[in-house]
Design an enzyme around this catalytic site. Structure first.
Site, PDB file in Angstrom:
ATOM      1  CG  ASP A 106      -5.392  70.551  99.002  1.00 35.58           C
ATOM      2  OD1 ASP A 106      -4.929  70.082  97.932  1.00 35.58           O
ATOM      3  OD2 ASP A 106      -6.605  70.750  99.176  1.00 35.58           O
ATOM      4  CB  SER A 107      -2.175  71.438  95.156  1.00 33.06           C
ATOM      5  OG  SER A 107      -3.577  71.368  94.930  1.00 33.06           O
ATOM      6  N   GLY A 108      -3.408  74.056  96.781  1.00 30.11           N
ATOM      7  CA  GLY A 108      -3.826  75.428  96.527  1.00 30.11           C
ATOM      8  C   GLY A 108      -4.941  75.500  95.504  1.00 30.11           C
ATOM      9  N   GLY A 109      -5.023  74.511  94.631  1.00 31.75           N
ATOM     10  CA  GLY A 109      -6.061  74.517  93.601  1.00 31.75           C
ATOM     11  C   GLY A 109      -7.427  74.750  94.204  1.00 31.75           C
ATOM     12  CG  PHE A 110     -10.628  72.545  97.240  1.00 32.77           C
ATOM     13  CD1 PHE A 110     -11.682  72.072  96.475  1.00 32.77           C
ATOM     14  CD2 PHE A 110     -10.856  72.845  98.568  1.00 32.77           C
ATOM     15  CE1 PHE A 110     -12.932  71.892  97.026  1.00 32.77           C
ATOM     16  CE2 PHE A 110     -12.102  72.672  99.131  1.00 32.77           C
ATOM     17  CZ  PHE A 110     -13.150  72.197  98.356  1.00 32.77           C
ATOM     18  CG  ASP A 141      -6.986  69.503  92.238  1.00 29.36           C
ATOM     19  OD1 ASP A 141      -6.408  70.389  92.910  1.00 29.36           O
ATOM     20  OD2 ASP A 141      -7.952  68.867  92.684  1.00 29.36           O
ATOM     21  CB  CYS A 173     -13.941  60.320 126.133  1.00 23.74           C
ATOM     22  SG  CYS A 173     -12.856  61.212 124.999  1.00 23.74           S
ATOM     23  CB  CYS A 207     -13.508  63.273 128.399  1.00 23.78           C
ATOM     24  SG  CYS A 207     -14.627  63.805 127.091  1.00 23.78           S
ATOM     25  CG  ASP A 229      -8.704  66.661 104.291  1.00 22.44           C
ATOM     26  OD1 ASP A 229      -9.092  67.825 104.500  1.00 22.44           O
ATOM     27  OD2 ASP A 229      -8.789  66.131 103.167  1.00 22.44           O
ATOM     28  CB  CYS A 256     -10.124  63.509 124.742  1.00 22.89           C
ATOM     29  SG  CYS A 256     -11.383  64.592 125.415  1.00 22.89           S
ATOM     30  N   GLY A 274     -12.959  66.595  94.388  1.00 24.07           N
ATOM     31  CA  GLY A 274     -14.212  67.039  93.780  1.00 24.07           C
ATOM     32  C   GLY A 274     -15.457  66.378  94.339  1.00 24.07           C
ATOM     33  CG  HIS A 286     -14.637  65.244 122.910  1.00 21.14           C
ATOM     34  ND1 HIS A 286     -14.562  64.121 123.697  1.00 21.14           N
ATOM     35  CD2 HIS A 286     -15.666  65.034 122.034  1.00 21.14           C
ATOM     36  CE1 HIS A 286     -15.509  63.272 123.335  1.00 21.14           C
ATOM     37  NE2 HIS A 286     -16.191  63.803 122.326  1.00 21.14           N
ATOM     38  CD  GLN A 331     -11.109  67.112  90.974  1.00 20.98           C
ATOM     39  OE1 GLN A 331     -12.341  67.001  91.070  1.00 20.98           O
ATOM     40  NE2 GLN A 331     -10.377  67.655  91.948  1.00 20.98           N
TER      41      GLN A 331
HETATM   42  N1  GUN Z   1     -10.037  69.378  99.087  1.00 22.56           N
HETATM   43  C1  GUN Z   1     -11.292  68.891  98.985  1.00 22.56           C
HETATM   44  N2  GUN Z   1     -11.580  68.578  97.692  1.00 22.56           N
HETATM   45  C2  GUN Z   1     -10.482  68.883  96.965  1.00 22.56           C
HETATM   46  C3  GUN Z   1     -10.158  68.794  95.565  1.00 22.56           C
HETATM   47  O1  GUN Z   1     -10.951  68.369  94.724  1.00 22.56           O
HETATM   48  N3  GUN Z   1      -8.903  69.210  95.190  1.00 22.56           N
HETATM   49  C4  GUN Z   1      -7.998  69.688  96.105  1.00 22.56           C
HETATM   50  N4  GUN Z   1      -6.793  70.078  95.683  1.00 22.56           N
HETATM   51  N5  GUN Z   1      -8.283  69.785  97.418  1.00 22.56           N
HETATM   52  C5  GUN Z   1      -9.507  69.396  97.831  1.00 22.56           C
HETATM   53 ZN    ZN Z   2     -13.334  63.453 125.234  1.00 25.14          ZN
END
Ligand code: GUN
Ligand code: ZN
Length: 376
Positions: free
Chosen positions: A89-93, A143, A309, A314, A271, A311, A221, A340, A194
């Site tokens: 992820d870019s760091g923005g958030f 962003d 399960c 388990c 994620d 895993c 967002g 798990h 966004q």
């Molecule tokens: N992770 C969850 N939401 C966002 C988002 O809006 N921008 C970024 N860069 N990461 C996120």
């Molecule tokens: Zn499990």
């Protein structure tokens, strides 16, 4: 390279080819913010719990240990000993949610490190340079994620700036990918949609970024304070304006139910910290409900977390033992719960892919939701 294999309603089943191997989608990326999944989970473990993509954060790795150090040591894959895809992820958030922010200007964002308070500047170029130093498979655009309750007078100029930032990200990424000593010269770039909960701003932005021919598109967002219904509505109106023949990534989402609903609206990358965070607190997912292993009723329960399960937790250990570990604050307790939960999410994604392959997604989704809601 995105290859759409099958559609079932709006649900997409695809294969994404990268220099670090092929990703089968829909996929849940396992969050390892600072190059490790919290809860003492190793990259060896990840191989056992069906992890396809690991996700790390530009901001955290820039602050500590430093992206230049990681580049010097051969890049993030070599550093953490993981040869499959990594998305950064870019760091923005993270800057907006964590750091002692914040002055947002056209050039970028000024903030203070959450580790030592030092002043840091990050804009689109810096974010791309850091992600290039890390050598991740997929880099995210820099962003701004406006607060869910922001009014349109704030959101529209913010989204316009995010679009200009995206153009700068694309240009900088092309430059970095052509340099001699770049670790991953095939690094992919995903843009981020966004627009808070304003349909028209979301749609307009989706159309604008779709013209930029990026490797994939995220919806950002969301899950920042709006209701689930609002989130599903934004997906309903936005996703149709993103390219169908590219990955569609819903950032930071969510519960198993959120994922089932979003897949049904055309999303194929996810994620979320829920499985690892809940695991660390002794909350574990099953096909029948979520269990709190701290509960007294598990004191003598010799069954695994979920019968059947496969895993690592388990296959070997009982609820009673894991409960004891958690109460005694033994690290193994947390670790087993996290393993798990991630296995549960990764297995659900496998089931989702199978259901789409068979054209059975609606039945699968209804049955899964019903079971999870109605308990044991
Ligand atoms: N992770 C969850 N939401 C966002 C988002 O809006 N921008 C970024 N860069 N990461 C996120
Ligand atoms: Zn499990």
């Amino acid at each position: 390279m995105y290859k759409l294999l099958k559609k079932d309603g709006r649900a997409k089943r695809a294969e994404v080819t990268t220099v670090h191997g092929t990703i089968q989608t829909p996929v849940f990326m396992n969050v390892g913010t600072a190059a490790a999944i919290k809860g003492a989970v190793s990259t060896d473990d990840l191989q056992q719990i069906k992890t396809q993509v690991e996700l790390s954060n530009t901001y955290h790795l820039h602050v500590r240990p430093g992206d230049k150090l990681i580049k010097e040591l051969g890049g993030l894959h070599k550093f953490m000993v993981w040869d499959k895809p990594i998305l950064t992820d870019s760091g923005g958030f993270q800057v907006f949610s964590l750091a002692g922010l914040r002055k947002i200007k056209e050039e970028g964002v000024q903030f203070h490190s959450h580790v030592d308070g030092r002043k840091i500047f990050m804009g689109p170029e810096e974010s791309m340079q850091i992600q290039s130093n890390l050598g991740s498979t997929i880099a995210m655009a820099f962003d701004e994620c406006p607060p869910a309750l922001a009014d349109r007078n704030y959101v529209q100029p913010s989204v316009d700036r995010t679009t200009r930032w995206l153009e700068r990200c694309k240009k900088e990424m092309q430059r970095l990918n052509s340099l001699e000593d770049t670790i991953n010269k095939n690094q992919m770039l995903f843009g981020i949609n966004q627009g808070a909960i304003f349909d028209d701003i979301r749609i307009d932005h989706a159309k604008r970024i779709s013209e930029m021919d990026l490797d994939g598109y995220a919806v950002g967002g969301l899950a920042v304070g709006e209701s689930h219904e609002e989130m599903y509505h934004i997906l309903d109106v936005t996703v149709p304006h993103l390219p169908e023949d590219k990955p569609t990534y819903l950032m930071g989402v969510g519960t198993p139910a959120n994922i089932l609903e979003a897949v049904d609206r055309g999303v194929d990358f996810f994620d979320c910290v829920y499985p690892s965070r809940n695991g660390r607190h002794g909350h574990v997912y099953t096909n029948f409900c979520k269990l709190n292993l701290f509960n007294q009723k598990f004191e003598r329960d010799m069954r695994p977390i979920e019968v059947g399960c496969q895993c690592p937790a388990c296959r070997t250990y009982s609820r009673a033992y894991i409960r004891h570990l958690l109460k005694a604050k033994e690290m193994l307790g947390m670790r087993l719960c996290v393993l798990h939960n991630l296995y549960f999410y990764n297995t659900m994604m496998e089931e989702i892919r199978d259901a789409i392959d068979m054209g059975n997604y609606q039945n699968y989704k209804a049955e899964k939701l019903y079971r999870m809601e109605h308990g044991e």
